[in-house]
Structure formats: structure tokens, C-alpha cells
Scaffold this active site. Structure first.
Site, short mmCIF file in Angstrom:
data_model
loop_
_atom_site.label_atom_id
_atom_site.label_comp_id
_atom_site.label_asym_id
_atom_site.label_seq_id
_atom_site.Cartn_x
_atom_site.Cartn_y
_atom_site.Cartn_z
CG ASP A 100 5.79 12.62 98.01
OD1 ASP A 100 5.37 11.70 97.84
OD2 ASP A 100 7.54 12.65 98.55
CG ASP A 201 4.64 7.83 97.89
OD1 ASP A 201 5.34 7.19 99.24
OD2 ASP A 201 4.05 5.76 99.03
CD GLU A 263 8.43 5.40 95.90
OE1 GLU A 263 9.74 4.51 96.69
OE2 GLU A 263 7.42 5.64 96.54
CG HIS A 327 12.39 9.71 101.66
ND1 HIS A 327 12.41 9.77 100.76
CD2 HIS A 327 10.95 8.87 101.99
CE1 HIS A 327 10.85 9.61 99.46
NE2 HIS A 327 10.19 8.62 101.04
CG ASP A 328 11.92 5.62 101.11
OD1 ASP A 328 11.50 5.32 102.68
OD2 ASP A 328 11.13 5.31 100.04
C1 NOJ Z 1 7.31 5.00 99.48
C2 NOJ Z 1 7.28 6.48 100.19
O1 NOJ Z 1 8.80 6.85 99.47
C3 NOJ Z 1 8.16 5.63 101.79
O2 NOJ Z 1 8.98 6.91 102.18
C4 NOJ Z 1 7.27 5.53 102.49
O3 NOJ Z 1 6.97 4.91 103.66
C5 NOJ Z 1 5.91 4.56 101.83
N1 NOJ Z 1 6.02 5.04 100.33
C6 NOJ Z 1 4.72 4.99 101.72
O4 NOJ Z 1 3.75 5.75 101.76
#
Ligand code: NOJ
Length: 536
Positions: A100, A201, A263, A327-328
Site C-alpha cells: 500500500d 491510496d 483507490e 478497512h474503511d
Molecule cells: C484512504 C484509506 O483507505 C484510508 O484508510 C485512509 O484513512 C485515507 N485514504 C487517508 O490516507
């Protein structure tokens, strides 16, 4: 090797949140040696690659998504030797490793930012986005994704710096060629080590409007986010970002079979946005997550609409990518739980994920049906949860320790882990599911093997059937083989009709016996039936 047999096209990628996977040194936090000790488990499950959420050195203001050293490993997880060992071992077992990388922003503790903030004349000043105040306030109205203004005031140099997320995560200035070179070098560093690719990211945030124009106000998402009431026209998705991504792709293309998945964050949840980052399918991202399903309620019709739309927008030479949890977001198991039907629903989802055309991503614990954990206010770690409790409880519940066994700390650690273990670990855990032939774990294992052994399922065309309110069904076609996938989203029996009489044989099913044959143009499906047929 034929293109469709590239590992990242036919394979399954498993996301590991390193803090929560396996703790080898009993400090309550997962680490690289812990991951290495579980590689055999991943082989048993049948996955092809792992994506490690950030492991770089970080003050952990956003749990690693705030990197202070792109080349070093955070001591919480181990050191560079531990990483090399993990990479070696994974490769020996046929598992690819994806890192990542967070290049939209760094940590404020990164030496680049420390240098940049020293003075307006610093050679690294322009590596970040600095701007003078307008009147007595910030340069424009841009809001941070985590809430509040996206500009932080720096007393010493009397300018604002921009941060898309926390103020501890200043955004890099990607318009600066030195920044581009520094990042590209970092990519080469990891590629030379042998990593198989990257998850980038928020890749669509890299470039911001040159003139720093105000974003139009207005609520634009499908559900209210109390902290974000503007359309991000000028601070995200700027056209120049595609040049950057093309540059990154060129670097990866210098190496063998490497892959980058992006992402692409989109408040409008429009599948057209991620697919636009695939370029012509050969010059930008290899894969872009389709998050549309993550936001969707349990509905065969809605799921099908999103998938059809997304598939239609994939460029001819591009490749789809499906995901149900990360994870989000709330775990799929919790989003769609429905009393005693929950396991049946999880199997319907598993079969969908593994039989769509495209690369499936599996979030750790999804294979055993881990649910969102319960995290008390005093136990909250995620800054989002700390700020917005109780409106938003943060992302900790989706990141609780992996449930290996029914023991006190779920076999994750011998001490109290950094987040509480779900109390359901006594029932939902790897050890018990391994023994149960009907478990979700064994279902995933069989499905993954079937997908791997069947070119039609990992490489075939995807042809949706007529939309049905309760049943999602589609064909997979490859050379002279045709397969049919039928997924009943309802607990009641349903009937689907085919235009032509065909003869189908069951290959795998939750409600039928393998080898059973049916003919005719009417098919009865039992409640929550999930079946793969092949034509004979
Ligand atoms: C996206 C990530 O998936 C998330 O977990 C993170 O807090 C934000 N980007 C900031 O990097």
C-alpha cells in the site's frame, strides 16, 4: 503467457491489515513475522496475492496512512529484514505481495515536510501545497475528507498548507517534478526488491486546481456526511492526474508482471469514475476498485445494475476489480446480516465475488464471515471515531483482530490486542470452521479452487441475463464452454426462465447436489440458492 492468465487477472487478492492479522511478539499488535507465520493458511485458502495495508514508518496518526519514511518499515511491524523474509517466503509459496503506497500525502513528520515547513525559502517548500491567507482566512473553501477545513495554519512561516485528510497528513505537490521523481524512485526501490505491485491510496486526489478555485457548495452524496458538504471539483480528479498515472504505469511496465490497483474515492459512488482511471486499459491503472457494491443494500436488482454499468464502462483492454469489504467500510457480513439467513447470504456473496469477470479482493476475515466488532468509546483508536462519536463511530469495528481460534485473544496474540477481539470469536474462527464442511471458510476454499481450475470462471466473458428482482444470474463463456451462475437473493423460492431449452449440470451449489442435471427452459431456485452450472 496469454494475457488473461496473468496472476493479477485470474487470481484472488487478500487484503491484510497488518496491525490486526497476527501478533508474533506479543505486544498486542500484528506484525510481519506474524503474517509470515500464516502463509500456509493463505496457501490453504488458495489466494494468489496479498495486499498489505501500510507498513512503512509512521507516527500512526492514521494508522500508517501517514508515512514518515517510504523506504523503512515501522518498528511496530518489524524491520526491513523481516519484510525481505516475508517477501521471499511468500514468493516461495507462490503468493505475490502488493504494498500500500500513500503518495497523495505524507506524515507531517516526514523529513520532506519538516524541511518544507522550515521557511518559505526552503528547497522543499514547493514539495507541499502552501498558500497565503486570503483576508484573514484560508485561501479557499476546500474541506478535508475527514472534516473541517483542508487548510492548516503554520505560525512560523505565516502560510497555510493543504491536507486532504488530517492536518498531520499534508498533501504533496504533485505538480512539482522533483516530487514526481522522488516518488517514482521510491516505487523503483520496492519494485527492485521484488514486490509485485502497489495499491495506491486516493490516487484521484493527487493533483489540485492550480488557481485554487473554490469548490461549489452542495450536498452530493447518497447519504449525509455531516462533515462534507461540497462538490470536490477543484481538489480532486483534475485532468492532469492522468499524466501522472501514465508515468507510474510506464515504470511498472519496465518490470515483469507487476500491477497497480488504485483507490479512486468518489462521493457520488459512480462506477464511471474508477473505470476512467484505467485509461485505454493499457496505459493507466491495471485495476480500480469498484466500491459501488459496498454502498448498496441487499438487492439482486441493484447489485446487477451496478455491476452491469461498471462492466460496460471497462475499456476493451481493461480488467474489472470487485470488492465487498475493506478497512474503511462496515464488513459485508454485518451489512447484510439477516438472522439465521446470514450464512446463506454470505455464501451468495462469496459465489458472486468469485464468479464475476475480474479480480476479486477479499478482506482478512471475510472468508470466515467476521462481523464488525463492538468497540467501546474508551477503546476507540481511529481519529474519525474519536471526533464524531457517536454520530460516526469510526473504522475500528472493521479492523478488529483476526479470529484464528476460540481462545481468549482469538489466537491473534497472547496479550490484550490493540483493539478488542469480537466476542463472537468463540463461534466464528478459523479453527472451528476448518472442521465444519458447511462452513463459510470451506465454501470459499472450494469456490477458490474451482475458479482457479476453471478457465471459464477466471477468464471467460461475462454475459448478464435479464434483470430479475430477486435473482441475479449471468453466464460465463469461454471457448466452447458456457457456465451459468444463479444467485437467489431472496429467502423464498424463485423461478427463472430461459429463452431456449438448455441442459445444465450442477458444478457447485448451496442447495443442489453436484452432478445433478436439469433440462428445459424454466428453472426453480430455492431460497438463497447459489449455484454454478455448466452446459452439457
Ligand atoms: C484512504 C484509506 O483507505 C484510508 O484508510 C485512509 O484513512 C485515507 N485514504 C487517508 O490516507
Amino acid at each position: 503467457m496469454a494475457d488473461e492468465y496473468l496472476w493479477w487477472k485470474h487470481g484472488l487478492i487478500y487484503q491484510i491489515y497488518p496491525r490486526s492479522f497476527c501478533d508474533s511478539n506479543d505486544d498486542g499488535i500484528g506484525d510481519l513475522q506474524g503474517i509470515a507465520s500464516k502463509l500456509d493458511y493463505l496457501v490453504e485458502l488458495g489466494i494468489d496475492g496479498i495486499w498489505l495495508s501500510p507498513i512503512n514508518k509512521s507516527p500512526m496518526d492514521d494508522f500508517g496512512y501517514d508515512i514518515a519514511d517510504y523506504r523503512g518499515i515501522d518498528p511496530i511491524f518489524g524491520n526491513n529484514e523481516d519484510f525481505d523474509h516475508l517477501l521471499d517466503e511468500a514468493h516461495k509459496k507462490g503468493i505475490k505481495v502488493i504494498l500500500d503506497q500513500v503518495y497523495n500525502h505524507t506524515s507531517y513528520k516526514h523529513p520532506w515536510f519538516q524541511e518544507s515547513r522550515k521557511s518559505k525559502k526552503s528547497p522543499k517548500r514547493d514539495w507541499y501545497i502552501w498558500a497565503d491567507p486570503v483576508g484573514t482566512g484560508p485561501p479557499n473553501n476546500w474541506l478535508a475528507a475527514f472534516g473541517g477545513r483542508a487548510w492548516a495554519w503554520d505560525h512560523k512561516t505565516r502560510q497555510y498548507y493543504f491536507h486532504s485528510f488530517l492536518r498531520e497528513q499534508p498533501d504533496l505537490n504533485w505538480r512539482n517534478p522533483e516530487v514526481q521523481e522522488a516518488v517514482f524512485d521510491t516505487m523503483r526501490f520496492w519494485l527492485n526488491k521484488g514486490v509485485d505491485g502497489f495499491r495506491f491510496d486516493v490516487i484521484n486526489f493527487f493533483i489540485k486546481d492550480k488557481k485554487l478555485r473554490n469548490n461549489p457548495l452542495g450536498f452530493w452524496g447518497p447519504y449525509p456526511r455531516p462533515y462534507d458538504w461540497q462538490q470536490h471539483i477543484f481538489d480532486r480528479d483534475r485532468p492532469e492526474v492522468h499524466d501522472i498515472i501514465r508515468g507510474m504505469r510506464k515504470i511498472l511496465d519496465e518490470y515483469d508482471e507487476r500491477m497497480m490497483v488504485g483507490e479512486v474515492v468518489d462521493e457520488q459512488r459512480d462506477p464511471g469514475l474508477p473505470t476512467s482511471y484505467l485509461g485505454f486499459g493499457t496505459d493507466e491503472l491495471h485495476l480500480a476498485f469498484n466500491f459501488a457494491l459496498i454502498y448498496e443494500r441487499w438487492s439482486a436488482k441493484k447489485f446487477m445494475e451496478h455491476i452491469r454499468y461498471y462492466m460496460a464502462l471497462i475499456p476493451k483492454e481493461g480488467w474489472p476489480c470487485h470488492v465487498l469489504s475493506n478497512h474503511d467500510f462496515h464488513r459485508a457480513r454485518s451489512r447484510y446480516s439477516f438472522g439465521r439467513h446470514t450464512l446463506a447470504r454470505s455464501k451468495v456473496l462469496a459465489m458472486m465475488l468469485l464468479t464475476l469477470r475480474g479480480t476479486p479482493f477479499l478482506y482478512y476475515g471475510e472468508e470466515i464471515g467476521m462481523c464488525d466488532g463492538v468497540v467501546k468509546r474508551s477503546e476507540i483508536e481511529d481519529p474519525l471515531g474519536k471526533w464524531y462519536w457517536p454520530i460516526v463511530t469510526g473504522r475500528d469495528p472493521f479492523r478488529t483482530p483476526m479470529q484464528w481460534t476460540g481462545e481468549k485473544y482469538a489466537g491473534f496474540s497472547k496479550v490484550q490486542p490493540w483493539l478488542p477481539v469480537n466476542s463472537d470469536h468463540t463461534v466464528i474462527n478459523v479453527e472451528s470452521q476448518r472442521r465444519d464442511p458447511d462452513s463459510l471458510f470451506n465454501f470459499y476454499k472450494r469456490l477458490i479452487k474451482l475458479r482457479r481450475d476453471t478457465p471459464t470462471l477466471h477468464a471467460g466473458e461475462w454475459l448478464p441475463r435479464r434483470s430479475h428482482h430477486k435473482v441475479m444470474s449471468y453466464y460465463r463463456v469461454h471457448k466452447d464452454q458456457r457456465m451459468l451462475v444463479v444467485l437467489n437473493f431472496s429467502r423464498r423460492g424463485q423461478t427463472i426462465k430461459h429463452k431456449h431449452n438448455r441442459r445444465w449440470e450442477v458444478v457447485m451449489s448451496t442447495r443442489r447436489s453436484v452432478g445433478d442435471k436439469i433440462t428445459g427452459n424454466v428453472m426453480m431456485c430455492r431460497g438463497y440458492e447459489a449455484t454454478i452450472f455448466k452446459e452439457w
